[in-house]
Enzyme design. Structure first.
Site, PDB file in Angstrom:
ATOM      1  N   GLY A 161      37.655  27.992  34.756  1.00  0.00           N
ATOM      2  CA  GLY A 161      36.840  26.800  34.990  1.00  0.00           C
ATOM      3  C   GLY A 161      36.252  26.164  33.755  1.00  0.00           C
ATOM      4  O   GLY A 161      35.409  25.282  33.849  1.00  0.00           O
ATOM      5  N   HIS A 189      38.212  39.939  41.550  1.00  0.00           N
ATOM      6  CA  HIS A 189      38.052  38.689  40.800  1.00  0.00           C
ATOM      7  C   HIS A 189      36.807  38.782  39.922  1.00  0.00           C
ATOM      8  O   HIS A 189      35.819  39.426  40.291  1.00  0.00           O
ATOM      9  CB  HIS A 189      37.938  37.506  41.762  1.00  0.00           C
ATOM     10  N   GLU A 236      43.320  37.046  34.317  1.00  0.00           N
ATOM     11  CA  GLU A 236      42.444  35.877  34.209  1.00  0.00           C
ATOM     12  C   GLU A 236      41.384  36.136  33.146  1.00  0.00           C
ATOM     13  O   GLU A 236      40.373  36.788  33.422  1.00  0.00           O
ATOM     14  CB  GLU A 236      41.736  35.608  35.540  1.00  0.00           C
ATOM     15  N   ASN A 255      43.419  29.982  44.981  1.00  0.00           N
ATOM     16  CA  ASN A 255      42.193  30.669  45.394  1.00  0.00           C
ATOM     17  C   ASN A 255      41.139  29.609  45.715  1.00  0.00           C
ATOM     18  O   ASN A 255      40.618  28.949  44.819  1.00  0.00           O
ATOM     19  CB  ASN A 255      41.710  31.590  44.266  1.00  0.00           C
ATOM     20  N   TRP A 256      40.850  29.456  47.000  1.00  0.00           N
ATOM     21  CA  TRP A 256      39.914  28.414  47.418  1.00  0.00           C
ATOM     22  C   TRP A 256      38.451  28.795  47.221  1.00  0.00           C
ATOM     23  O   TRP A 256      37.566  27.957  47.409  1.00  0.00           O
ATOM     24  CB  TRP A 256      40.152  28.062  48.894  1.00  0.00           C
ATOM     25  N   LYS A 257      38.192  30.053  46.894  1.00  0.00           N
ATOM     26  CA  LYS A 257      36.811  30.502  46.667  1.00  0.00           C
ATOM     27  C   LYS A 257      35.933  30.106  47.867  1.00  0.00           C
ATOM     28  O   LYS A 257      36.358  30.269  49.005  1.00  0.00           O
ATOM     29  CB  LYS A 257      36.287  29.961  45.334  1.00  0.00           C
ATOM     30  N   SER A 314      41.973  28.017  34.330  1.00  0.00           N
ATOM     31  CA  SER A 314      42.152  26.599  33.976  1.00  0.00           C
ATOM     32  C   SER A 314      43.622  26.171  33.976  1.00  0.00           C
ATOM     33  O   SER A 314      44.051  25.361  33.151  1.00  0.00           O
ATOM     34  CB  SER A 314      41.503  26.300  32.613  1.00  0.00           C
TER      35      SER A 314
END
EC number: 5.3.1.1
Length: 250
Positions: free
Chosen positions: A171, A93, A165, A8-10, A211
């Protein structure tokens, strides 16, 4: 079943970055015996171009509006994605839920709009740190999953991927153990078995996200209920993406 690795490149990467990523990806992947599926969630402005640049890598969106069309400024509909040759999207998300007022209801509407049109819905679920510390992880995750899949038929379930998630792990460098995640997903599968056939539930792809990196991925991948990973920052580098694809195929 093959493991599925989704990067997921966000809101990262320019067009030049995408080209560089593909060059690095090609350089690294040729040394790997690939036995996993993989895709990339690309910022919407680059979806069309990324599809051409990233040949051999499935490209999906990061969100999709549930309406076919309408006065929804700034949104992109599932039908517009499909028209561009994009056949899947991440949905719900935690960043969308927290920052953009995504609700369980809109996650459900988006999920239905995708699966009804034979598109893949990567549905994100997960609890906050407070909920985790209060031992409410399963209750929260099951509630989100159940609501996301409301009115999704068994035939449509094949187009659903669940991405667990935990919000507190995204993160942060904090991660649950593989067994913790496996046990939670098993409970979710047990509940889903009351709504769908055993075969459909066993075939449902469930990913872990939060993470994930090359140091901890193996612990997750060896669990029977975890079918891959949804990965953010670690997979911004092509070399790292390939590492996870390789680990997923072992």
């Amino acid at each position: 079943m093959k493991k599925l690795i989704i990067a997921n490149w966000k809101m990262f990467k320019t067009l030049n970055d995408i080209k560089t990523f593909k060059e690095e990806f090609d350089k690294n992947i040729k040394n790997v015996k690939v036995n996993a599926d993989y895709s990339v969630g690309v910022p919407s402005i680059y979806l069309n171009q990324a599809k051409e640049i990233l040949k051999g890598i499935k490209v999906i969106a990061q969100d999709a509006h549930f309406k076919n069309e309408g006065a929804y400024t700034g949104n992109i509909s599932w039908s517009q994605l499909k028209d561009c040759g994009i056949d899947g999207s991440i949905i719900g998300h935690s960043e969308r839920r927290q920052m953009f007022n995504e609700t369980d209801e809109t996650v459900n509407l988006k999920t239905i709009s995708l699966v009804e049109n034979n598109m893949q819905a990567v549905v994100c679920v997960g609890e906050t740190l407070e909920e985790y510390e209060a031992n409410k992880s399963f209750d929260v995750v099951w509630n989100q999953t159940k609501k996301a899949l409301a009115n999704v038929s068994e035939a449509q379930l094949k187009n659903v991927v669940i991405a667990y998630e935990p919000v507190w792990a995204i993160g942060t460098g904090k991660v649950p153990t593989g067994k913790e995640v496996d046990d939670l997903i098993q409970k979710v599968r047990d509940e889903l078995s009351k709504l769908y056939s055993k075969q459909a539930v066993e075939s449902l792809v469930v990913l872990y996200g939060g993470s994930v990196n090359d140091k901890n991925a193996e612990e997750f991948f060896k669990q029977k209920n975890i079918n891959g990973a949804l990965v953010g920052s670690f997979c911004l580098k092509a070399e790292n993406f390939v590492k996870l694809i390789e680990l997923g195929g072992n």
